[in-house]
Design a protein around this motif. Sequence first.
Motif, PDB file in Angstrom:
ATOM      1  N   MET A   1       0.847  -1.190   0.000  1.00 34.28           N
ATOM      2  CA  MET A   1       0.000   0.000   0.000  1.00 34.28           C
ATOM      3  C   MET A   1       0.881   1.237   0.000  1.00 34.28           C
ATOM      4  O   MET A   1       1.765   1.388   0.843  1.00 34.28           O
ATOM      5  CB  MET A   1      -0.894  -0.012   1.244  1.00 34.28           C
ATOM      6  N   ALA A   4      -0.453   5.467   2.395  1.00 38.27           N
ATOM      7  CA  ALA A   4      -1.217   4.940   3.530  1.00 38.27           C
ATOM      8  C   ALA A   4      -1.532   5.979   4.595  1.00 38.27           C
ATOM      9  O   ALA A   4      -2.356   5.715   5.475  1.00 38.27           O
ATOM     10  CB  ALA A   4      -0.475   3.767   4.166  1.00 38.27           C
ATOM     11  N   GLY A   9      -5.816   6.441   1.259  1.00 35.54           N
ATOM     12  CA  GLY A   9      -4.985   5.313   1.677  1.00 35.54           C
ATOM     13  C   GLY A   9      -5.189   4.916   3.124  1.00 35.54           C
ATOM     14  O   GLY A   9      -5.255   3.717   3.460  1.00 35.54           O
ATOM     15  N   VAL A  13      -6.427   1.160   4.487  1.00 40.65           N
ATOM     16  CA  VAL A  13      -5.712   0.361   5.488  1.00 40.65           C
ATOM     17  C   VAL A  13      -6.639   0.000   6.646  1.00 40.65           C
ATOM     18  O   VAL A  13      -6.682  -1.159   7.097  1.00 40.65           O
ATOM     19  CB  VAL A  13      -4.467   1.108   6.000  1.00 40.65           C
ATOM     20  N   VAL A  25      -0.562  -6.132   6.432  1.00 36.85           N
ATOM     21  CA  VAL A  25      -0.647  -5.011   5.499  1.00 36.85           C
ATOM     22  C   VAL A  25       0.685  -4.280   5.522  1.00 36.85           C
ATOM     23  O   VAL A  25       1.079  -3.723   6.551  1.00 36.85           O
ATOM     24  CB  VAL A  25      -1.792  -4.048   5.874  1.00 36.85           C
ATOM     25  N   VAL A  27       2.866  -1.184   4.428  1.00 36.90           N
ATOM     26  CA  VAL A  27       2.663   0.183   3.970  1.00 36.90           C
ATOM     27  C   VAL A  27       4.014   0.848   3.742  1.00 36.90           C
ATOM     28  O   VAL A  27       4.947   0.664   4.522  1.00 36.90           O
ATOM     29  CB  VAL A  27       1.828   1.009   4.979  1.00 36.90           C
ATOM     30  N   VAL A  65      -1.829  -1.779  -3.651  1.00 35.56           N
ATOM     31  CA  VAL A  65      -2.804  -0.706  -3.859  1.00 35.56           C
ATOM     32  C   VAL A  65      -2.013   0.595  -3.886  1.00 35.56           C
ATOM     33  O   VAL A  65      -1.396   0.968  -2.875  1.00 35.56           O
ATOM     34  CB  VAL A  65      -3.876  -0.671  -2.763  1.00 35.56           C
ATOM     35  N   HIS A  66      -2.022   1.258  -5.019  1.00 35.64           N
ATOM     36  CA  HIS A  66      -1.175   2.443  -5.204  1.00 35.64           C
ATOM     37  C   HIS A  66      -2.030   3.708  -5.152  1.00 35.64           C
ATOM     38  O   HIS A  66      -2.697   4.072  -6.125  1.00 35.64           O
ATOM     39  CB  HIS A  66      -0.452   2.334  -6.548  1.00 35.64           C
ATOM     40  N   CYS A  67      -1.998   4.359  -3.985  1.00 35.24           N
ATOM     41  CA  CYS A  67      -2.758   5.596  -3.773  1.00 35.24           C
ATOM     42  C   CYS A  67      -1.886   6.840  -3.832  1.00 35.24           C
ATOM     43  O   CYS A  67      -2.408   7.943  -4.016  1.00 35.24           O
ATOM     44  CB  CYS A  67      -3.450   5.568  -2.400  1.00 35.24           C
TER      45      CYS A  67
END
Length: 314
Positions: A1, A4, A9, A13, A25, A27, A65-67
């Motif tokens: 992630m 985050a 983000g 999470v 997870v 981050v 997950v690329h925020c």
Amino acid sequence: MTGATGFVGKAVVQRMLADSKSQRVVVSVRRIGRQWPEQVVPCVTGDLEPSTDWSRALNGVAAVVHCAARVHIMHDTEADPLTAFRTVNVEGTLNLARQAAAAGVKRFVFISSVKVNGERTAPGTPFTEADAPNPQDAYGQSKHEAEQGLHRIAAETGMEVVIIRPPLVYGPGVKANFAALMRAVQRGWPLPLGAVHNQRSLVALDNLVDFTITCITHPQAANQTFLVSDGQDLSTTELVRGMAQAAGVPARMLSVPVWALQAGAKLLCKGDAVQRLCGNLQVDIAKARRLLGWVPPVSVEDGLRRAMGRQTEV
């Protein structure tokens, strides 16, 4: 992630942890500076740059997950904004994706933007995923170029890519113009927005998070692009009324004609801001409903209550 600690983000999470207490997870963070829950593994990667080393953060990771991004800036002071956006949002993203594929990551979920589609729609003609991209600013262009690069990486490596294009996201902690509008409503300021009969798609933070979580694992999401929204479009007048109701205060609006708002905005060099308030921008989420069976779990009314700080029981 990635991203985050950001608006979206952080919520992703939290939802991941709520869904599975045993889930690990990972981050990426710029630096160590905060405490994380036990299930979260922070990895210091520094900034999102073309040369960032992601190896530690990607070790043993099944999905990314690329925020993180260089976000849209209203008054950008960069001499060359497009180059600045490309460095982070294109080159930085594709560097991460290449390393993710090499590390054996199965799926890469990219939070893009409706700005890839464009800035406005004709009344009753919402954007769809099949529309030709038409980004109008440097931010939208950078997101489009990142999408194109991700498709190439997916074709070359077999890593699954999912692209999500949200419109304006609102929820607890939202900033910028949406936050300013909420404050004005809460304080009872009269707003000249009582005669704006446009249609705009928004997405509540909880709905975007739910859709993102769905896209991490749903088999039919692989190598797809999705538009996402609350599934209920609002005029600006309806939005202000909804904010007021959510805050428990009267909606104070003046019925100023749109042409008068536009003329005043032109004099004050605020044309873009008034366009966002008065123009149409609708998205069609039929593909998400059909392909993934996704239905927005949070109504507009509840989304606004949460944004305005009036939580309801779920």
